[in-house]
Design a protein around this motif. Structure first.
Motif, short mmCIF file in Angstrom:
data_model
loop_
_atom_site.label_atom_id
_atom_site.label_comp_id
_atom_site.label_asym_id
_atom_site.label_seq_id
_atom_site.Cartn_x
_atom_site.Cartn_y
_atom_site.Cartn_z
N PRO A 186 0.83 -1.21 0.00
CA PRO A 186 0.00 0.00 0.00
C PRO A 186 0.86 1.26 0.00
O PRO A 186 2.05 1.22 0.35
N SER A 187 0.26 2.36 -0.37
CA SER A 187 0.96 3.64 -0.38
C SER A 187 1.31 4.05 1.05
O SER A 187 0.45 4.04 1.93
N ARG A 188 2.57 4.38 1.27
CA ARG A 188 3.01 4.85 2.58
C ARG A 188 3.93 6.04 2.40
O ARG A 188 4.80 6.04 1.53
N ASP A 189 3.73 7.07 3.24
CA ASP A 189 4.58 8.27 3.22
C ASP A 189 4.64 8.91 1.83
O ASP A 189 5.69 9.40 1.40
N GLY A 190 3.53 8.86 1.11
CA GLY A 190 3.46 9.51 -0.19
C GLY A 190 4.00 8.69 -1.35
O GLY A 190 3.89 9.12 -2.51
N SER A 191 4.57 7.52 -1.08
CA SER A 191 5.08 6.68 -2.16
C SER A 191 3.93 5.95 -2.84
O SER A 191 2.90 5.67 -2.21
N PRO A 192 4.05 5.62 -4.13
CA PRO A 192 2.95 4.94 -4.83
C PRO A 192 2.70 3.54 -4.27
O PRO A 192 3.63 2.88 -3.78
N ALA A 193 1.46 3.11 -4.33
CA ALA A 193 1.14 1.72 -4.00
C ALA A 193 1.65 0.83 -5.13
O ALA A 193 1.74 1.26 -6.29
N ARG A 194 1.98 -0.43 -4.80
CA ARG A 194 2.50 -1.36 -5.80
C ARG A 194 1.80 -2.71 -5.69
O ARG A 194 1.61 -3.23 -4.61
#
Length: 424
Positions: free
Chosen positions: A68-76
């Motif tokens: 899941p997306s965490r700290d603004g990084s994209p979900a994968r």
């Protein structure tokens, strides 16, 4: 409605996924080469550069993983063709609003498409279906897709409210109208003004109140207890029943005139066992919902999905949610397998295997056996570290110590066995 913008690579490599998302109600936008717009969600392939300042899900094809997306990084999300059903379920869950229904079976998709059309017409709706099949989810979807979406959505269970108080809670009351009425109450109808009122288990409503409900629906007004003049209401009513109201009418337990007033447009939810293509998507959604802050979100493999598909689901989606929560506890690694699946009522296959053991095949024994096995495997994977084990299992260290002590009392020294496995 959520708008999704797939990149050109996604359209080439994962068109079935895009098609499935479109069928589930998402609006598919143009190629992701334009400037990101507020509210849009972007799908890009592994290796592509995600658009700046946009919510993005990166799709890969190597191995199985969900991040899941965490700290603004994209979900994968990464998956192959064999895991397409579960993969599409994870992608949908990452993109959807929490209230958006989960559906992949053609009949379920048709039902939600019909519900969208019903939502546009401000009419009363009756939803029939067994307990735990998502009647309230469907009702909320109708509300959110209607012109009343900005108004309140109030759901009440007619069977859960005391019969002596039901009239006052529905229609309101004035101060001093009855013993204990030290102040007035507006009631659920007036509280839902401008929005939607869901009357769940409508078949349990007493006959004497059914006449007052019929008048409220016909005249669009209510008379609070103790009042002498009616008060206008602007409420859409959605009623749910887990029993056939026509049978209740025939038995004299439900008013025929109220039935026809409620059943302007009837919808029916089916048992989970009759819409098996929903199961992988629902499992993925529930895994994400209950995984919490786990570092690794486990992926259900084919053995687990096959077991879920073969179950008869007497408890419908509520039972599936229980099964998923148990599996998340038992699966210490990154995969949920058939051995981590424990049903409320064992299947014939599981019961046969359990009967070969000396211990009774009670649910408690089965759950405890899987729990000890999950702790043992996770301890070994963490080289005996109890801090890391508790973190992976999503429990406190104190709870882990309690489980280990309980296992030792029953002659199962999990920690010692895990240490031997870790250093073997």
């Amino acid at each position: 409605m959520r708008s999704i913008v797939p990149s050109a690579a996604i359209l080439r490599q994962h068109y079935p996924l895009v098609s499935a998302l479109r069928a589930q109600g998402f609006t598919i936008g143009g190629a992701a080469d334009a400037k990101p717009r507020s509210g849009e969600l972007y799908l890009v392939a592994e290796g592509e550069t995600p658009p700046a300042a946009a919510r993005t899900v990166v799709i890969g094809s190597d191995g199985r993983c969900i991040v899941p997306s965490r700290d603004g990084s994209p979900a994968r999300v990464s998956f192959g063709a064999a895991d397409a059903a579960v993969g599409a379920g994870f992608v949908r869950a990452l993109l959807a609003e929490p209230e958006m229904p989960t559906a992949a079976d053609p009949e379920s998709l048709a039902l939600y498409a019909l519900a969208e059309r019903v939502a546009a017409a401000d009419i009363t709706v009756l939803i029939n279906g067994p307990t735990g099949t998502g009647k309230e989810v469907l009702a909320r979807a109708i509300h959110l897709n209607s012109a009343r979406a900005s108004g309140p959505f109030i759901a009440i269970n007619c069977a859960a409210l005391p019969e002596t108080m039901l009239e006052a809670m529905l229609f309101g009351h004035q101060k001093g109208a009855f013993t204990g009425a030290s102040s007035g109450g507006e009631g659920f109808f007036r509280a839902a003004n401008g929005g939607t009122l869901l009357l769940d288990e409508i078949a349990e409503m007493p006959l004497q109140l059914q006449a007052k409900l019929l008048r409220a629906l016909q005249e669009r007004e209510v008379v609070p207890i103790g009042a002498t003049s009616p008060q206008a209401i602007d409420v859409r009513v959605i009623a749910c029943a887990n029993r056939d109201l026509q049978d209740e009418v025939a038995a004299g337990r439900f008013r025929a005139d109220l039935y026809y007033r409620l059943s302007v447009f009837p919808l029916t939810t089916k048992p989970l066992a009759e819409r098996v293509q929903d199961i992988p998507a629902l499992a993925a959604t529930l895994i994400l919902r209950h995984a919490g802050n786990r570092q690794t979100i486990p992926w259900p493999d084919m053995s687990a999905i096959d077991l879920l598909l073969r179950h008869d689901w007497p408890g419908n989606v509520r039972e599936l949610e229980n099964v998923v929560q148990r599996a998340l506890l038992f699966a210490g690694g990154d995969t949920i397998s058939a051995e981590h699946i424990v049903f409320d009522r064992p299947t014939a296959l599981q019961a046969s295997a359990a009967n070969d053991q000396s211990a009774p095949a009670t649910l408690g024994n089965i759950v405890q056996m899987h729990e000890f096995q999950a702790i043992r495997e996770t301890l070994a994977a963490c080289n005996g570290s109890r801090i890391e084990t508790a973190k992976r299992l999503g429990i406190s260290e104190r709870t882990l110590r309690y489980r280990l002590a309980k296992a030792r009392e029953q002659g199962d020294d999990i920690a010692a066995a895990a240490n031997r496995s870790a250093w073997a």
